[in-house]
Design an enzyme around this catalytic site. Structure first.
Site, PDB file in Angstrom:
ATOM      1  N   LYS A 117      62.628 -17.709 -51.609  1.00  0.00           N
ATOM      2  CA  LYS A 117      62.216 -19.002 -51.295  1.00  0.00           C
ATOM      3  C   LYS A 117      61.078 -19.691 -50.570  1.00  0.00           C
ATOM      4  CE  LYS A 117      67.378 -20.104 -51.157  1.00  0.00           C
ATOM      5  NZ  LYS A 117      68.086 -19.985 -50.169  1.00  0.00           N
TER       6      LYS A 117
ATOM      7  N   ASP B 222      69.129 -29.078 -48.511  1.00  0.00           N
ATOM      8  CA  ASP B 222      70.557 -28.090 -49.338  1.00  0.00           C
ATOM      9  C   ASP B 222      71.499 -28.771 -49.871  1.00  0.00           C
ATOM     10  OD1 ASP B 222      69.820 -25.334 -49.959  1.00  0.00           O
ATOM     11  OD2 ASP B 222      69.888 -24.641 -48.366  1.00  0.00           O
TER      12      ASP B 222
ATOM     13  N   GLN C 141      70.555 -20.770 -44.028  1.00  0.00           N
ATOM     14  CA  GLN C 141      70.867 -19.280 -44.700  1.00  0.00           C
ATOM     15  C   GLN C 141      71.429 -19.157 -44.960  1.00  0.00           C
ATOM     16  OE1 GLN C 141      68.774 -18.570 -48.251  1.00  0.00           O
ATOM     17  NE2 GLN C 141      70.705 -17.700 -48.318  1.00  0.00           N
TER      18      GLN C 141
END
Ligand code: NDP
Length: 280
Positions: free
Chosen positions: A50, A117, A94
């Site tokens: 990422k 997200d 994460q």
């Protein structure tokens, strides 16, 4: 045909890069805060992928790595600091987190304005209701793969295996909005094979190696393999028995190098969208 997902990911990243260059001329410098807890090897690889993609797009990243003993309260405090930092455009936490931390509470703590997200319940709710919102990364990536290959969803029978909030549910909603007829399967589904055999498009996001075998695939079907697993030899593999199913499909995504890189590119797109929302 095996879909070259790397090409699709690069295209999404390059489009974001152009938009970011325009933003920088206006004095807006996007920055993604990457929060990680503990030392999980897989998480480290995902975070590396990422941050590397961010670099390609011209997005600054800063990693915030915490010891796996950090308390839920401590982690929420760290996220709140990032929420109020004017230099931070987006926050990525994460997953998975250690068991003593409630992931739902952490998702709730991320400011909806910085939630790349679409993990915050407010944003996820807006998305599910069809209001203006970012699209969860994997679902966005899957739609982009289909668009790139000009595979229409309209009127298609689609089977999605897996009903998680991260992958299955948002993908089912997007497919429905694109006029597909969707069957959402899960571990309690009886006779998964009978559903798959009638599917024009199968999306598998179960996390079970060789779940989808060649006898489940209608000739000419499209298969999007989201699963990331390890086979009996420790090699990365998807949910589909790729070797035997591939000759039957019109299109199939590989693992590794399939949905994964496009999901990362979707994250870049979402960070760019958040940066633009600052100037609108
Ligand atoms: P979850 O574990 O949250 O969900 C898995 C889903 O699959 C559940 O709905 C479960 O059913 C269903 N399932 C499990 N076993 C079976 C089975 N034998 N038959 C039918 N359905 C089954 O996982 P995620 O959605 O987070 O991830 C799924 C996979 O996708 C994982 O391998 C993950 O690593 C990968 N992934 C890949 C991404 C990428 O970018 N390529 C991004 C995100 C995830 P039930 O609800 O009944 O338990």
């Amino acid at each position: 045909m095996v879909i070259n997902c790397k090409e699709i990911a690069d295209e999404i990243i390059m489009k974001s890069k152009e938009r970011i260059e325009k933003l920088k001329k206006l004095g807006v410098y996007p920055k993604l805060a990457v929060v990680m807890v503990g030392n999980d090897e897989a998480s480290k690889i995902y975070v590396h992928n990422k941050t590397e993609a961010c670099e390609k797009a011209g997005i600054e990243t800063e990693e915030f790595i915490y010891n796996e003993n950090i308390s839920e309260k401590g982690l929420i405090g760290a996220i709140e600091n990032l929420n109020s930092d004017p230099l931070v455009t987006g926050i990525l936490v994460q997953m998975p987190l250690p068991k003593h931390i409630d992931e739902t509470e952490i998702c709730r703590a991320i400011s909806p304005k910085k939630d790349v997200d679409v993990f915050n319940p407010q944003n996820f709710g807006s998305f599910m209701l069809g209001n203006k919102s970012l699209i969860p990364c994997t679902a966005y990536g899957i739609i982009k793969i289909l668009e790139y290959k000009e595979i229409s969803l309209s009127g298609k029978n689609c089977v999605i295996i897996g009903r998680s909030n991260i992958v299955g549910k948002p993908t089912a909603l997007l497919f429905t909005n694109h006029d597909a007829t969707v069957t959402l399967c899960h571990s309690k589904t009886k006779d998964l094979k009978s559903f798959c055999m009638n599917a024009d498009i199968i999306v598998s996001a179960a996390g079970v190696p060789k779940l989808v075998t060649k006898d489940m695939v209608k000739p000419g079907a499209v298969i999007i393999d989201v699963g990331i697993n390890r086979d009996e030899n420790g090699k990365i593999c998807g949910d589909v028995d790729f070797e035997n199913a591939e000759p039957l499909c019109s299109y199939i995504t590989p693992v590794p190098g399939g949905v994964g890189p496009v999901t990362v590119a979707a994250l870049i797109n979402n960070t760019t969208e958040l940066a633009y929302s600052k100037i609108i």
